[in-house]
Scaffold this motif. Structure first.
Motif, PDB file in Angstrom:
ATOM      1  N   ASP A  18       0.857  -1.193   0.000  1.00  0.00           N
ATOM      2  CA  ASP A  18       0.000   0.000   0.000  1.00  0.00           C
ATOM      3  C   ASP A  18       0.887   1.235   0.000  1.00  0.00           C
ATOM      4  N   THR A  75      -0.219   4.614   1.900  1.00  0.00           N
ATOM      5  CA  THR A  75       0.040   4.670   3.334  1.00  0.00           C
ATOM      6  C   THR A  75       1.504   4.945   3.619  1.00  0.00           C
ATOM      7  N   ASP A 110       1.961   8.619   2.968  1.00  0.00           N
ATOM      8  CA  ASP A 110       1.297   9.387   4.035  1.00  0.00           C
ATOM      9  C   ASP A 110       2.130   9.381   5.311  1.00  0.00           C
ATOM     10  N   LYS A 111       2.695   8.234   5.634  1.00  0.00           N
ATOM     11  CA  LYS A 111       3.530   8.126   6.834  1.00  0.00           C
ATOM     12  C   LYS A 111       4.750   9.037   6.717  1.00  0.00           C
ATOM     13  N   TYR A 116      -2.894  -2.424  10.842  1.00  0.00           N
ATOM     14  CA  TYR A 116      -3.819  -2.152   9.750  1.00  0.00           C
ATOM     15  C   TYR A 116      -4.524  -3.451   9.372  1.00  0.00           C
ATOM     16  N   LYS A 141      -7.091   1.473  10.008  1.00  0.00           N
ATOM     17  CA  LYS A 141      -6.027   1.616  10.994  1.00  0.00           C
ATOM     18  C   LYS A 141      -6.623   1.487  12.389  1.00  0.00           C
ATOM     19  N   ALA A 160       5.198  -0.355   4.959  1.00  0.00           N
ATOM     20  CA  ALA A 160       3.857   0.011   4.506  1.00  0.00           C
ATOM     21  C   ALA A 160       2.978  -1.222   4.591  1.00  0.00           C
TER      22      ALA A 160
END
Length: 616
Positions: A138, A141, A144-145, A373, A389, A432
């Motif tokens: 993913d 994600t 985003d992290k 997740y 999450k 991820a």
């Protein structure tokens, strides 16, 4: 004197063949259909669980070879796959959703062989059966992290550069960080300060005294590459942690990973460990926060609302002291009150971060947040599964002293939970989350059929070679056949001894090819002996010259084939590697048996024969 066998030659052949036969012996013991029962979060496998399971099997008249508790898991062995399948249904009904059961094949090697490290050959997925996963990383994600991390980093960098800012905000929709400054002159100063420390990001001036930090194409590519590469490493560690022999973990395409687990007959246990994205975060508790206001939705910008396992709200500081990425070791254990705990070791950077964060926080509460997740039934615009999450506070403990590279977390419900958490943390947190986009189970019956077909091919190939050698070369052909049988035993023994060797269906094709090639050297030698006899040499001289003059040709022809096998092993993957391994090992063993063993026998029987006649 010509054709004399020295004592060291007898000793070498005896030693090599004895060791090979010993380590090939476990292959005659077929694996047992088995059921592996493990506890999941909050549960524990105990001796009472073993008794409960055994009694349930007995009531249903299921024939069980053994039921034992080992390494926190129940391993039940059965006489047939039918009993194995019935037992799984009974175990699932009896134990409920706090346990997972997995069909497996357990080695039946006797204890005395197991004590010297002798084990059967590792079989690939196509021979043993097992599960096949195609996983997708993913990437959203992961990005985003990274953006959330940059938000904290940029705040610190701007403070160090003494640039005043109004806010630093991560925009996950546009995948950028928005920095709002207080004055016009601060915009250029912020761009200069941040660009100097992060050259892979693009910093542009936006409207209303803002600076937009965006990913460059180079940075995005590096993030994707790192996410896949690190996830592959971590998945390998996790597979090793659950004890699967000879797994295959490799990249497929830009964002996908292929995982094959031979011997595992269902996906429950494997999916639990491989797909878990469990990690930890350590944060300080916000002691000034109004918990009731936070529950009502009014949370301070620098705080975040969490819940513990009892459903009680806890407000934590938004700043993360440390994440699970810095954990290098984790082991389950018990504290002085016999309560389960996990002892954690950090790397150097993590130890420094923990030390700095707790230096001025002695006497303050610190929370351990467990994050994972899990896939949902929802799909995004591209048809990919949306991950949910889940976060919960595992424990809140008061910092008694400055923490360093080693510390412990408590508050776990059961020893089984501590063991599972330690396995995940020790193997590493996935960079991820991953989605399982395809899964296949290859049953043991299909693997058994492949083995039978492969063994039939080897048997008929050997019979054809044996018949030809006896008819064409008479008693010398019998000697060559003895060497051929020794070659098969030697090859199986070596394959069983090498930790990284796995036998696949193409590997069995390599063995069939080796059977045909194994007598090539003897054909060259025997033909050379015939030529020497035809030229008038004595039997003693013909045997000596036949072996000596044929050796160069044998060496050259096998060397070229060996080089091809090494090239296939180097550039090939999966089945190609399996074929290359058996081919390379078969070449080496066939040279030994064809040159050393046959010469030993022929020298002993005909090496000193007078005259010029030989049964060749």
């Amino acid at each position: 004197m010509l054709n004399q066998n020295s004592i060291w030659r007898y000793l070498i052949v005896f030693l090599v063949m004895s060791v090979s036969m010993l380590y090939a012996l476990p292959n005659i013991y077929p694996s047992d259909p088995s059921l592996q029962i493990s506890a999941i979060r909050g549960a524990e496998v105990s001796p009472e669980t073993v008794t409960q399971v055994s009694d349930a099997f007995a009531k249903q008249n299921i024939q069980v070879k053994s039921v034992e508790l080992a390494k926190g898991q129940i391993l039940a062995r059965f006489l047939s796959t039918e009993d194995q399948l019935k037992a799984r249904e009974i175990a699932d009904t009896l134990l409920g959703d706090k346990f997972v059961s997995a069909l497996n094949l357990a080695p039946a090697t006797p204890a005395w062989l197991d004590s010297i490290g002798a084990a059967p050959m590792k079989l690939g997925l196509d021979l043993r059966g097992g599960v096949h996963f195609l996983m997708e990383v993913d990437m959203k994600t992961a990005i985003d992290k990274n953006i959330n991390d940059l938000e904290q980093i940029y705040k610190s960098d701007l403070r160090d550069a003494k640039v005043r800012y109004a806010s630093v905000r991560a925009d996950l929709v546009k995948q950028q960080v928005v920095i709002t400054l207080r004055k016009t002159e601060d915009v250029a100063a912020a761009i200069k300060a941040l660009s100097a420390k992060d050259k892979e990001m693009t910093f542009t001036e936006g409207p209303d005294l803002t600076v937009i930090a965006s990913f460059s194409e180079q940075r995005l590519k590096a993030l994707r590459e790192d996410a896949v590469a690190q996830n592959i490493t971590i998945i390998r560690n996790r597979v090793n942690a659950i004890g699967v022999a000879e797994p295959l973990v490799q990249r497929q395409g830009a964002e996908r990973i292929v995982v094959q687990l031979p011997g595992v007959q269902d996906t429950a246990r494997a999916k639990e460990i491989l797909g878990a994205t469990a990690t930890l975060e350590f944060r300080l508790v916000d002691e000034n926060a109004d918990v009731q206001s936070a529950v009502a939705g009014r949370v301070a910008p620098n705080a975040e609302l969490f819940f513990d396992r009892g459903g009680n709200p806890v407000v934590l500081q938004k700043k993360v002291i440390l994440t699970g990425n810095h954990i290098v070791g984790a082991a389950s254990g018990f504290d002085e009150y016999s309560r389960p705990q996990v002892n954690i070791d950090l790397d150097g950077k993590g130890g420094n971060s923990m030390s700095v964060a707790t230096k001025n926080a002695i006497g303050k509460p610190m929370a351990t947040v467990f994050i994972e997740y899990k896939p949902t039934d929802k799909k995004d615009a591209n048809g990919k599964t949306i991950l949910e999450k889940k976060q919960e506070v595992v424990s809140v403990a008061t910092i008694q002293a400055v923490l360093g590279r080693s510390f412990r977390i408590t508050g776990l419900d059961a020893p089984g939970e501590a063991q599972n958490l330690a396995v995940l943390l020790r193997a590493g947190a996935l960079i991820a989350p991953i989605l399982i986009v395809e899964e296949r189970t290859i049953g043991p019956s299909l693997g058994k059929e492949n083995i039978e077909l492969g063994m039939n091919a080897i048997m008929w190939g050997m019979l054809a070679v044996v018949g030809f050698m006896v008819l064409y070369y008479k008693w010398f052909g019998v000697v060559a056949n003895i060497a051929l049988a020794a070659n098969v035993v030697l090859l199986i023994g070596v394959m069983s001894m090498i930790p990284g060797a796995t036998l696949t269906l193409p590997g069995m094709a390599g063995i069939v090819l080796t059977v045909g090639m194994a007598v090539d050297a003897n054909v060259l030698i025997f033909e050379r002996i015939r030529e020497e006899l035809a030229s008038g040499r004595s039997a003693i001289q013909a045997i000596h010259e036949g072996y000596d003059r044929a050796f160069a040709t044998i060496f050259d022809s096998n060397l070229t084939t060996l080089l091809v096998a090494l090239i296939l092993f180097g550039i090939g993957t999966g089945p190609v590697k399996g074929f290359a391994v058996t081919l390379a090992l078969g070449i080496l063993t066939s040279i030994f048996t064809a040159v050393v063993i046959t010469r030993l026998i022929i020298n002993a029987v005909w090496g000193q024969r007078r005259g010029s006649e030989l049964p060749v």
